[in-house]
Write a protein that holds these residues in place. Structure first.
Motif, mmCIF file in Angstrom:
data_model
loop_
_atom_site.group_PDB
_atom_site.id
_atom_site.type_symbol
_atom_site.label_atom_id
_atom_site.label_comp_id
_atom_site.label_asym_id
_atom_site.label_seq_id
_atom_site.Cartn_x
_atom_site.Cartn_y
_atom_site.Cartn_z
ATOM 1 N N ASP A 63 34.033 67.504 37.622
ATOM 2 C CA ASP A 63 33.415 68.369 38.971
ATOM 3 C C ASP A 63 33.711 68.029 40.298
ATOM 4 O OD1 ASP A 63 32.403 65.852 38.704
ATOM 5 O OD2 ASP A 63 30.252 66.354 38.372
ATOM 6 N N CYS A 64 34.721 67.139 40.409
ATOM 7 C CA CYS A 64 35.384 66.718 41.691
ATOM 8 C C CYS A 64 36.607 67.366 41.914
ATOM 9 C CB CYS A 64 35.608 65.289 41.707
ATOM 10 S SG CYS A 64 34.036 64.123 41.664
ATOM 11 N N PRO A 113 31.218 65.660 43.629
ATOM 12 C CA PRO A 113 31.046 66.717 43.065
ATOM 13 C C PRO A 113 30.840 67.895 43.871
ATOM 14 C CG PRO A 113 29.745 65.129 41.896
ATOM 15 C CD PRO A 113 30.352 64.467 43.210
ATOM 16 N N ASP A 159 38.634 70.684 43.112
ATOM 17 C CA ASP A 159 38.520 72.054 43.902
ATOM 18 C C ASP A 159 39.590 72.903 43.263
ATOM 19 O OD1 ASP A 159 37.812 74.102 45.253
ATOM 20 O OD2 ASP A 159 38.526 73.104 47.347
ATOM 21 N N LYS A 187 29.637 74.226 41.000
ATOM 22 C CA LYS A 187 30.326 74.486 39.915
ATOM 23 C C LYS A 187 30.787 76.062 39.718
ATOM 24 C CE LYS A 187 30.043 74.207 34.579
ATOM 25 N NZ LYS A 187 31.551 74.326 34.568
ATOM 26 N N TYR A 204 37.008 71.515 30.723
ATOM 27 C CA TYR A 204 36.613 72.733 30.876
ATOM 28 C C TYR A 204 35.384 73.027 30.031
ATOM 29 C CZ TYR A 204 41.228 73.125 32.861
ATOM 30 O OH TYR A 204 42.493 72.906 33.620
ATOM 31 N N THR A 260 35.923 62.553 38.195
ATOM 32 C CA THR A 260 35.422 63.641 36.940
ATOM 33 C C THR A 260 35.912 64.918 37.580
ATOM 34 O OG1 THR A 260 33.333 63.484 38.110
ATOM 35 C CG2 THR A 260 33.523 61.935 36.660
#
Ligand SMILES: [Zn+2]
Length: 370
Positions: free
Chosen positions: A286-287, A360, A289, A363, A205, A284
């Protein structure tokens, strides 16, 4: 296997009370890889504390010595364990001013870079052993002001020179999953295979978690020493299911997984040639949800941990019983639902479920679990 038990007093925060951390050390000072394990940094997450109790027992009942060093802190947060609000335990965040117990750990990257630069300017040879020494010295040089600072310094001080750092947590309701500092590390796949991680997430994070504060200085050292061969540190945050998944039989199976990881990395002699499939989904951060509630109400989940979901499919409904209105909460990606909150009361903006997607996503701002 012989263990040394160390009791490290924390600095005093109120007159008449002094807390301590209890460490178990196997193979003190032995050459070879070092592994550090702790549980209960979020003190309201009990599964890991039971798992490490069993790891300690298994090691104590084992013959011989480790090939390297094993340091275990089964209860990493005596401050959080003592916190109560009107009869309810509150172990995630410091009730003083310290915030989330797994944030704001010091990052010693800057002094490490400075130290290494000074040595190389003088023409001295800097290898992995020198980097480890510099890491220990950098943490020892921190000056704690508070009891919480001294707890963080003690934990970090015992972990900072380890080749493997496993910080054991749990979710509210979840499958086994993990965050790893460096998915490209040679042991990252071994790790997910032996702990039985359903989803293994590379990334973080942001700075300040225990895992990151162990990993970042290593990476900084590697960046200023590109020609020095260093394996560096694999630091991981393990999430062993949910807070109520606390049973001896589960903990014993998880402890066996951790022991077999130690065997696979050469910290322990291998005791079996067990072949384990690697079924973990490696992604990663960023994938992921982290689905947020966008209405207040009661959460009615349609999908639970371990379920597969398609993009656009319903994860939950949020019901306002005063009007009968229902808000549909849908997945932004296809993937595995790997965790969701225990509370069924939705607060707009709070994360209620996590899905491991494959590509991704835009964000979201901020920390999904402050
Ligand atoms: Zn946690």
């Amino acid at each position: 296997m012989r263990s040394d038990i160390e009791k490290v007093p924390l600095s005093i925060s109120s007159i008449g009370t002094q807390r301590q951390l209890v460490l178990y050390r196997f193979g003190a000072g032995r050459p070879g890889p070092k592994i550090y394990l702790q549980a209960g940094l979020h003190a309201d997450e009990p599964p890991g504390m039971v798992i490490l109790h069993h790891v300690i027992k298994m090691l104590q009942e084992r013959d011989g010595e480790p090939r390297g060093e094993i340091v275990i802190v089964p209860c990493a947060n005596p401050i959080g364990l003592s916190q109560r609000i009107q009869g309810y335990h509150a172990g995630r965040s410091d009730l003083g001013v310290g915030g989330n117990f797994n944030r704001n750990f010091p990052d010693v990257s800057a002094p490490i870079v400075e130290n290494i630069s000074t040595l190389t300017t003088k023409g001295e040879v800097v290898d992995e052993a020198i980097v480890k020494l510099a890491l220990r010295r950098a943490v020892a040089a921190l000056v704690p002001k508070t009891e919480l600072d001294s707890m963080k310094q003690t934990l970090l001080g015992h972990a900072i020179d380890a080749d493997y750092v496993l910080d054991i947590h749990c979710d509210d309701e979840a499958v086994v999953y993990a965050y790893v500092s460096d998915p490209a590390h040679p042991a990252a796949k071994l790790f997910s295979r032996h702990i039985g991680s359903v989803v293994t997430i590379g990334g973080s994070y942001g700075p300040g978690t225990f895992k990151d504060s162990c990993f970042r200085p290593w990476r900084a050292a590697q960046e200023v020493l590109p020609n020095v061969s260093m394996t560096g540190c694999l630091a991981a945050t393990l999430e062993y299911r949910g807070t109520r998944d606390v049973r001896d039989e589960l903990a014993i199976a998880d402890a066996r997984g951790l022991i077999s990881f130690m065997e696979a990395t050469g910290v322990l002699d291998p005791s079996s040639a067990e072949h384990l499939e690697n079924n973990s989904r490696h992604i990663t951060l960023d994938c992921v949800d982290y689905i947020q509630a966008d209405a207040p109400g009661i959460i009615l989940f349609s999908k639970g941990p371990g379920d597969f979901i398609e993009a656009g499919e319903e994860v939950a409904q949020i019901l306002d019983p005063s009007t009968g209105e229902r808000t549909i909460v849908a997945a932004r990606c296809s993937g595995i639902v790997f965790g969701h909150v225990a509370s069924r009361i939705a607060v707009p903006g709070s994360s209620i479920a996590s899905i491991a997607g494959t590509s991704p996503l835009p964000k979201e701002a901020g920390d999904p679990f402050p």
